[in-house]
Design a protein around this motif. Sequence first.
Motif, PDB file in Angstrom:
ATOM      1  N   THR A  15      15.675  16.345  -6.493  1.00  0.00           N
ATOM      2  CA  THR A  15      16.799  15.413  -6.601  1.00  0.00           C
ATOM      3  C   THR A  15      18.058  16.148  -6.153  1.00  0.00           C
ATOM      4  O   THR A  15      18.346  17.245  -6.626  1.00  0.00           O
ATOM      5  CB  THR A  15      16.972  14.909  -8.038  1.00  0.00           C
ATOM      6  OG1 THR A  15      15.803  14.175  -8.423  1.00  0.00           O
ATOM      7  CG2 THR A  15      18.189  13.994  -8.156  1.00  0.00           C
ATOM      8  N   ALA A  34      19.895  10.024   1.880  1.00  0.00           N
ATOM      9  CA  ALA A  34      19.201   8.826   1.419  1.00  0.00           C
ATOM     10  C   ALA A  34      18.401   8.201   2.558  1.00  0.00           C
ATOM     11  O   ALA A  34      17.242   7.799   2.370  1.00  0.00           O
ATOM     12  CB  ALA A  34      20.207   7.819   0.860  1.00  0.00           C
ATOM     13  N   LYS A  39      15.917  11.611  -2.802  1.00  0.00           N
ATOM     14  CA  LYS A  39      16.515  11.034  -4.006  1.00  0.00           C
ATOM     15  C   LYS A  39      17.874  11.685  -4.226  1.00  0.00           C
ATOM     16  O   LYS A  39      17.986  12.917  -4.265  1.00  0.00           O
ATOM     17  CB  LYS A  39      15.607  11.282  -5.207  1.00  0.00           C
ATOM     18  CG  LYS A  39      16.075  10.608  -6.488  1.00  0.00           C
ATOM     19  CD  LYS A  39      15.086  10.851  -7.618  1.00  0.00           C
ATOM     20  CE  LYS A  39      15.564  10.211  -8.909  1.00  0.00           C
ATOM     21  NZ  LYS A  39      14.618  10.474 -10.026  1.00  0.00           N
ATOM     22  N   PRO A  71      16.695   4.842  -4.368  1.00  0.00           N
ATOM     23  CA  PRO A  71      16.756   6.306  -4.405  1.00  0.00           C
ATOM     24  C   PRO A  71      18.148   6.877  -4.636  1.00  0.00           C
ATOM     25  O   PRO A  71      18.279   8.077  -4.854  1.00  0.00           O
ATOM     26  CB  PRO A  71      16.239   6.707  -3.021  1.00  0.00           C
ATOM     27  CG  PRO A  71      16.617   5.554  -2.142  1.00  0.00           C
ATOM     28  CD  PRO A  71      16.492   4.325  -2.999  1.00  0.00           C
TER      29      PRO A  71
END
Length: 236
Positions: A15, A34, A39, A71
């Motif tokens: 992430t 993105a 994410k 996301p």
Amino acid sequence: MVTEPAATPDLTSQTIGVLGGTGPQGKGLALRWAVAGLKVVIGSRSAERAGQAAAELAEQAGLPGPDAGGPVTGADNTGCAAASDIVLVAVPWDGHDALLTSLREPLAGKIVIDCVNPLGFDKQGPFPLRVEEGSAAQQAAALLPDSTVTAAFHHVSAVTLADLSVAKLDMDVLVLGEDRAATDQVRALAETVPGFRGVYGGRLRNAGQVEALTANLIAINRRYKTHAGIRITDLP
């Protein structure tokens, strides 16, 4: 003995947090990541503002919004830092030290990418500011002793990032840091954007001149009305 090339780091399970994700540079990079299928968590002082920015980015990218499990999500800066594996710092220089000091705990154990350029502006144009630690990245490393601090994305045009009609961005991203695995991870992150090439640029002690070069690029862009980046020659 032939040495096998290092495997490309896998970012699909990571992430990416963007502190300052409502500003032009952070928002532009978040958009590109993105679109690349990563994410992303947008961070801001206001969770509401971060959520609005996340929804706008999802719409621009043609992706499901935060409410639909997309996301790109938003959070306040603390939430963004805590939820992310790799965190980009794209905040104004005058708030850099205070923000990082406040986030020391949630950023512990994370890769932190500092892309802040300490610059001033006067009638003669942009100029680099003196930083006691040597650079914004070195200040970040001093403030975040439990994080792995790198420096990158200083010379990327926010205008070009935000324009998805520009499918391929023809420029190199200099990545600096003390930890080889971390700089490889950041180089791989850069290369999720079509046209970007991540190039190792040395240790953090070399970050000052990289940050300062942004003043030259701004001057070039103003004179020639363009969005110039950099390319390093003679690399394979």
